[in-house]
Structure formats: C-alpha cells, structure tokens
Design an enzyme around this catalytic site. Structure first.
Site, PDB file in Angstrom:
ATOM      1  N   GLY A 132       0.818  -1.211   0.000  1.00 46.44           N
ATOM      2  CA  GLY A 132       0.000   0.000   0.000  1.00 46.44           C
ATOM      3  C   GLY A 132       0.844   1.251   0.000  1.00 46.44           C
ATOM      4  N   ARG A 156       1.346  -5.674  -4.958  1.00 42.09           N
ATOM      5  CA  ARG A 156       1.339  -6.583  -3.810  1.00 42.09           C
ATOM      6  C   ARG A 156       1.841  -7.995  -4.147  1.00 42.09           C
ATOM      7  NH1 ARG A 156      -0.732  -4.416   0.753  1.00 42.09           N
ATOM      8  NH2 ARG A 156      -2.254  -2.746   0.616  1.00 42.09           N
ATOM      9  N   ASP A 188       5.922  -5.315   6.853  1.00 43.16           N
ATOM     10  CA  ASP A 188       6.529  -6.464   7.534  1.00 43.16           C
ATOM     11  C   ASP A 188       6.713  -7.648   6.588  1.00 43.16           C
ATOM     12  OD1 ASP A 188       3.744  -6.502   7.523  1.00 43.16           O
ATOM     13  OD2 ASP A 188       3.573  -7.726   9.315  1.00 43.16           O
ATOM     14  N   ASP A 189       5.696  -7.942   5.791  1.00 41.83           N
ATOM     15  CA  ASP A 189       5.816  -9.087   4.870  1.00 41.83           C
ATOM     16  C   ASP A 189       6.893  -8.842   3.813  1.00 41.83           C
ATOM     17  OD1 ASP A 189       4.001 -10.666   6.052  1.00 41.83           O
ATOM     18  OD2 ASP A 189       2.340 -10.176   4.702  1.00 41.83           O
ATOM     19  N   LYS A 242       8.080   0.642   5.691  1.00 44.68           N
ATOM     20  CA  LYS A 242       6.951   1.445   5.208  1.00 44.68           C
ATOM     21  C   LYS A 242       5.629   0.862   5.668  1.00 44.68           C
ATOM     22  CE  LYS A 242       4.390  -0.078   2.636  1.00 44.68           C
ATOM     23  NZ  LYS A 242       3.502  -0.837   1.747  1.00 44.68           N
ATOM     24  N   THR A 243       4.691   1.645   6.022  1.00 44.75           N
ATOM     25  CA  THR A 243       3.254   1.355   6.106  1.00 44.75           C
ATOM     26  C   THR A 243       2.570   2.403   6.955  1.00 44.75           C
ATOM     27  OG1 THR A 243       1.452  -0.132   6.677  1.00 44.75           O
ATOM     28  CG2 THR A 243       3.404  -0.365   8.034  1.00 44.75           C
ATOM     29  N   ASP A 263      -0.038   1.921   8.422  1.00 46.21           N
ATOM     30  CA  ASP A 263      -0.697   1.230   9.543  1.00 46.21           C
ATOM     31  C   ASP A 263       0.100   1.321  10.842  1.00 46.21           C
ATOM     32  OD1 ASP A 263      -2.462   0.559   7.595  1.00 46.21           O
ATOM     33  OD2 ASP A 263      -2.254  -1.607   7.777  1.00 46.21           O
ATOM     34  N   LYS A 296     -26.160  18.201  16.037  1.00 46.34           N
ATOM     35  CA  LYS A 296     -27.281  17.298  15.728  1.00 46.34           C
ATOM     36  C   LYS A 296     -26.871  15.930  15.194  1.00 46.34           C
ATOM     37  CE  LYS A 296     -28.076  19.499  11.237  1.00 46.34           C
ATOM     38  NZ  LYS A 296     -29.037  20.109  10.329  1.00 46.34           N
ATOM     39  N   TYR A 297     -25.585  15.697  14.979  1.00 40.78           N
ATOM     40  CA  TYR A 297     -25.189  14.390  14.410  1.00 40.78           C
ATOM     41  C   TYR A 297     -24.179  13.676  15.285  1.00 40.78           C
ATOM     42  CZ  TYR A 297     -27.088  16.191  10.002  1.00 40.78           C
ATOM     43  OH  TYR A 297     -27.882  16.712   9.040  1.00 40.78           O
ATOM     44  N   GLU A 357      -7.610   8.688   1.483  1.00 41.93           N
ATOM     45  CA  GLU A 357      -7.354  10.144   1.535  1.00 41.93           C
ATOM     46  C   GLU A 357      -5.986  10.463   2.118  1.00 41.93           C
ATOM     47  OE1 GLU A 357      -9.898   8.508   2.665  1.00 41.93           O
ATOM     48  OE2 GLU A 357     -11.787   9.524   2.256  1.00 41.93           O
TER      49      GLU A 357
HETATM   50  P1  FBP Z   1       0.441  -1.936   3.614  1.00 47.75           P
HETATM   51  O1  FBP Z   1       0.346  -2.857   4.789  1.00 47.75           O
HETATM   52  O2  FBP Z   1       0.871  -2.604   2.371  1.00 47.75           O
HETATM   53  O3  FBP Z   1       1.282  -0.743   3.915  1.00 47.75           O
HETATM   54  O4  FBP Z   1      -1.018  -1.372   3.309  1.00 47.75           O
HETATM   55  C1  FBP Z   1      -1.844  -0.983   4.350  1.00 47.75           C
HETATM   56  C2  FBP Z   1      -3.203  -0.492   3.884  1.00 47.75           C
HETATM   57  O5  FBP Z   1      -3.157   0.869   3.542  1.00 47.75           O
HETATM   58  C3  FBP Z   1      -4.232  -0.772   4.973  1.00 47.75           C
HETATM   59  O6  FBP Z   1      -4.357   0.303   5.850  1.00 47.75           O
HETATM   60  C4  FBP Z   1      -5.474  -1.061   4.181  1.00 47.75           C
HETATM   61  O7  FBP Z   1      -6.289  -1.958   4.872  1.00 47.75           O
HETATM   62  C5  FBP Z   1      -4.949  -1.702   2.937  1.00 47.75           C
HETATM   63  O8  FBP Z   1      -3.650  -1.205   2.745  1.00 47.75           O
HETATM   64  C6  FBP Z   1      -5.778  -1.413   1.722  1.00 47.75           C
HETATM   65  O9  FBP Z   1      -5.238  -2.116   0.648  1.00 47.75           O
HETATM   66  P2  FBP Z   1      -5.562  -1.853  -0.879  1.00 47.75           P
HETATM   67  O10 FBP Z   1      -4.707  -0.712  -1.309  1.00 47.75           O
HETATM   68  O11 FBP Z   1      -5.163  -3.102  -1.555  1.00 47.75           O
HETATM   69  O12 FBP Z   1      -7.016  -1.499  -0.986  1.00 47.75           O
END
Ligand code: FBP
Length: 549
Positions: free
Chosen positions: A81, A145, A175-176, A202-203, A205, A242-243, A423
């Site tokens: 990602g 991927r 990690d992978d 990188k990530t 997450d 209100k929300y 985003e």
């Molecule tokens: P990575 O683990 O490859 O960094 O990707 C994380 C992520 O952005 C998650 O937050 C999300 O669930 C997923 O990728 C979405 O994947 P895709 O881009 O295949 O829709």
C-alpha cells in the site's frame, strides 16, 4: 505536467538528514555493534538463514569513508500500500548514490515486486527524480502486492540482476515485504550472486515497529491527514449539534492509526481492536459502551458526538471472528455454489440459518441486513469473506440505535458515516516523513556501499530533532520469529499491535471517560510545512509518548 503551487514549492524543500550523514559521503564511516540474535526461535531462524544470520548491528558516524570504490547499479522496488514519503526514499537513495559516483545507476522496477520479475523498469536521472521530490504517492514507479517468496521467483530475479549488472536491490515495504527481503538476501548470498538486499520500513498502519524500528514511514502524515479532517468534523458536530459521526479509519489489523487520531483529536469514542480482543468484548457490549456515551451526552443536551472505529475491529471481536470462520466453511466448495444459485435473500437466509451454529446465528441475526449481505457479497481469491469491505462504521451505529431503542431512549440519535483511508495514503509527506524517508533512502545506500545485505535501513531517536537522529542498519533476521502462516511455520517479522500497557494507550485510557461525556475535542488543523519547528516538525503523539517526550 500541471503542478500546484505547493507542489512546486515543495520541490525546493531540502529534507533534513541525521547530523552524522550531513558531512558529505567522504565523511561517513561505520561503527559495528554487537552480533545479533533473532528475537525468538533463534535456532530455527539461524538454520533458515545460514548466510545472513547473526550479523552485527551498525551505526554510521562522522569519519573517513573506508568503503570499497566500485560501480553500483541499484534496483529499487515499492511494495504494498502507498505511504507518504515513498518518493523521498527513492530521492535519498538516488542522491547518495550519485554523490558517491556519477557512474552509479538507479533503476526503478515498476508496479511493485512484479516489475523485477518482468524486468520492467526505468532508469532514473536528475530530471525524473526532481519531479517527485517531497511529493506524496508511489506513482514515480507504481507499487504492487506481488510477493517475492518462491525459489522460482528468486531465480528469475537473479537473472534480471545479472542482466543489468545489479549490485543491490532496495525493497521499500511493510513487515511481509521486509521478511521477503531477508529471504531474498539469503538466497542471493547462498547462490553467491553478489547482489545485496536492503529493506526500508513502510506502512501507514504503523504496525512495523519494534525495539529497533521506532516507526514505519507514512504513519505520521496519514494520521495527521485523518486527524485534520476528524478535527474538522468535530468542529462541525459541535457547531450543528445534531449528528453523531461514526468514522472508520484505515489500518488493516492494528489500531495504531485510530489511537493516534484519538490522541490528536480527543473524540467521544475510539475503539481499540486489541482491547476488544483482550477483554473478549461482544458486539453487544461494544454497542452498550457507545450507547452509554450517547445517553450521557444527551442528558447534558449534547445530541452529537464523534466515534472513531478502526478498520480491522470486527476481526478482533471473538464472536464475529467465529462467525466469519463458519461462513468461510459454509461457502467452501459445492455448498458455496449451491448458495450462489439461490435467488432470493429469504432462501439464502434460510440456508445460512441451517448451516451456522446457534451461537454464530445469534450474532448474525443482530447484524443489520446490509451488513449480513456484505458478508456474502465479495470473497477473496481463496473464497474467504473480505472483512475489510464490511462497513463497520455503519454496523456499530446500527447496533447503537437498536440498543437505544431497547433502552427506551426517546432522544435524538442521528448518525453520519465516514471512511478515511485512501485520503491519507498519498498526501504530501509531512516534514517528518519527508526528512525520515529521505534519510532512510540515503542511509540504505550507505549500507549498500559498505557491503551489507539482509539489513533494514534504520533511523532512530526520531522524537528528537533530525540533527540528533541516529542512522545505521539492523539485520532483518534480528526482528524475526516463527509464526504459523497458511498451515506452515514461517520466519516472519512480528506485526506490532497496540500494546495495552504502552504509554500511548495508557494516556488514552486515562482520559477517555472524560472525553466520552464532555466535549473535549482538539482541532489539529492542516499539516504545516513552513513556520516554527514546534508546529512544522512535530512528531506523532504516539512516538512522543513512547519516548517520554
Ligand atoms: P500496507 O500494509 O501494504 O502498507 O497497506 C496498508 C493499507 O493501507 C491498509 O491500511 C489497508 O487496509 C490496505 O492497505 C488497503 O489495501 P488496498 O490498497 O489493496 O485497498
């Protein structure tokens, strides 16, 4: 290419390197530390990585560069990602490589690891690189991927490297991908190809971190981007009154993103998946927890609120996990075909009712129909339910509504839903990510130049100003343990979940009861690139709390 004013201005930004890398290439020397051991399962990991296991941790220092002068042809791959700052890793790598020798070459393999197998690449030059400095996205070469994990793939990769005279491959991934980088490094070493492999963490997450890696890049920018909009929504909620806004934030599994956004914005509710699992919370208990906040706030005249839901939460609810496992079983093979042949939802529902255990059926029955149907819509290539497609923000608001009705609540509860994910993944990198990523890339080249392989580019002391950052490398095998994956024991880098006894969670836990009832929102605003360092170079709350800043 049309360029926005910010894009043009950001080209000029000069990322900050760790102090020890600032004196020019000729002034960078290596200090070797102690030999390393994997964090667990040492014997098994050593047996799997006989050529790359047990290497020393290293740091770079100011001193005469003693690396061997040789032409370097480096291949770089973006994997998985997108995460803000990826372009700067490539730029840092390129700049260090060219500063060492103008003869050196950087090749970018396109669309992820498959680019290496397909020998699909670009050769970078100054003009190419300059168009991507300090910008978000992975579009410089694209990402993918595909996993590099089989002997056949390694043999193809080896041929491609030979063809171009490649001396090193840099894999920018999670990690992978970094686990696979270690396996590839071992293969290249065992086959005496002379090709080195270096990984970069990188990530968005944030789940690639451990005692060696303080954070993965992209987490800073993504969480700041989400926090800006969550803050804006809080202000809107507090204006309109209100929300209730249910906001799902990305993070496939761990809740680091949700937790950081909560620390930044102080919402009324933030679920933490790891806590849900630890306390074995049911959907009903979670709904009760949120409904309590709705009722208490309503009693104070506040018919509004903000709840942050981590993307992966449903998989951490034990009863939901069992339900998913049963559905996967139920739809396997011929049964799945029989199910798909049924036309009406009523027929399908009867099929499901017959196939699930009473416990799972009880869970299934309380789900809103749209969510029930989502569970049977799209399956992944292995035939499993795609949990990430479940609209958990809608699930929880519906469950809360049911709870409130059952309690006889007659006040207002009007829910709106949001999902913040894509985003934030390609936003312009914050100064922190721009600096960190550039440093990771620059540092990766120094590891190559000094002949290391199977290492992760490591930049630490990140809660301090960049001048004080420490650059070096850590053998990837040091971060590995054995885990069961697809029925086999595999060496992997352990995924870091939110630690419930860690300082960031403890801080959140100490404040959330107050936030649940009061309106204690904070509004982080947009990422700032220019201005005082305390505004522009601010680290995440998570990192600051972890490092006691
Ligand atoms: P990575 O683990 O490859 O960094 O990707 C994380 C992520 O952005 C998650 O937050 C999300 O669930 C997923 O990728 C979405 O994947 P895709 O881009 O295949 O829709």
């Amino acid at each position: 290419m049309n360029q926005s004013p910010l894009q043009k201005a950001r080209y000029q930004y000069q990322p900050k390197l760790p102090g020890m890398l600032r004196n020019g290439i000729s002034e960078i020397c290596v200090k070797e530390g102690a030999a390393t051991q994997s964090v667990a399962d040492q014997e098994k990991i050593q047996a799997l990585f006989p050529n790359t296991y047990g290497e020393k941790e290293i740091t770079f220092e100011k001193g005469a560069n003693t690396s061997e002068a040789k032409k370097q042809v480096v291949g770089v791959i973006l994997s998985g990602g997108q995460a803000p700052g990826g372009h700067n890793v490539v730029c840092g790598l390129y700049d260090a490589l060219k500063a060492t020798s103008s003869e050196n070459t950087l090749l970018g393999f396109k669309n992820g690891p498959s680019g290496l197998l397909d020998d699909d690449y670009v050769e970078f030059d100054d003009a190419y690189i300059d168009a991507y400095r300090n910008t978000g996205g992975f579009d410089i070469i694209g990402s993918g991927r595909t996993k590099l994990e089989t002997e056949e793939q390694f043999a193809v990769a080896s041929e491609v490297c030979k063809k171009h005279g490649i001396t090193a491959i840099v894999i920018i991934g999670g990690d992978d991908s970094n686990t696979n980088a270690a396996v590839l490094a071992e293969y290249f070493a065992a086959h005496k190809t002379g090709v080195q492999v270096i990984g970069c963490p990188k990530t968005i997450d944030g789940d690639l971190k451990n005692e060696d890696i303080e954070c993965s890049f992209g987490f800073d920018t993504a969480t700041k981007t989400y926090s800006e909009v969550i803050g804006n929504i809080e202000r809107d909620a507090n204006s309109a009154k209100k929300y209730w806004h249910f906001i799902k934030v990305m993070g496939r599994s761990a809740s680091h993103v949700a937790l950081e956004c909560a620390l930044e914005t102080q919402p009324n509710i933030c679920l933490i998946s790891e806590e849900v699992a630890e306390k074995k919370m049911s959907l009903s208990q979670i709904a009760d927890y949120i409904a309590d906040s709705v009722e208490k706030r309503a009693a104070k005249g506040m018919n509004f609120g903000v709840a942050i839901i981590p993307e992966g939460v449903v998989e951490f609810v034990p009863e939901f996990k069992s339900l998913i496992a049963e559905i996967n079983e139920l739809l396997a093979g011929a049964q799945g075909e029989a199910f798909n042949a049924l036309e009406s939802w009523e027929e399908k529902y009867a099929f499901i009712e017959k196939g699930l255990t009473a416990e799972s059926m009880a869970v299934f029955a309380i789900l809103p129909q749209t969510i029930q149907q989502q569970l049977f819509l799209e399956r992944d290539p292995h035939g499993n339910v795609q949990v990430s497609l479940i609209e958990s923000e809608k699930l929880f608001s519906a469950l809360v509504k049911d709870k409130l009705d059952a309690r006889g609540y007659t006040g207002r509860f009007s829910a709106l839903h949001h999902f913040f994910g894509y985003e934030g993944r390609c936003a312009f990198p914050s100064n922190f990510d721009a600096d960190y990523c550039y440093s990771l890339g620059y540092n990766a080249f120094m590891l190559i130049q000094y002949g290391y392989t199977g290492y992760l580019s490591k930049v630490s002391n990140l809660a301090k100003p960049a001048e004080e950052w420490v650059a070096g490398g850590m053998p990837i095998t040091k971060m590995m343990n054995m885990e069961r994956r697809n029925g086999e024991d595999k060496p992997v880098i352990k995924k870091a979940l939110v630690e419930l006894d860690g300082k960031p969670f403890k801080y959140f836990e100490a404040h959330r009861d107050q936030w649940a009832v009061e309106t204690a929102y904070t509004y982080p605003g947009a990422i700032q690139y220019y201005g005082p360092a305390e505004v522009c170079d601010l680290t995440t709350r998570t990192l600051a709390l972890e490092k006691g800043e």
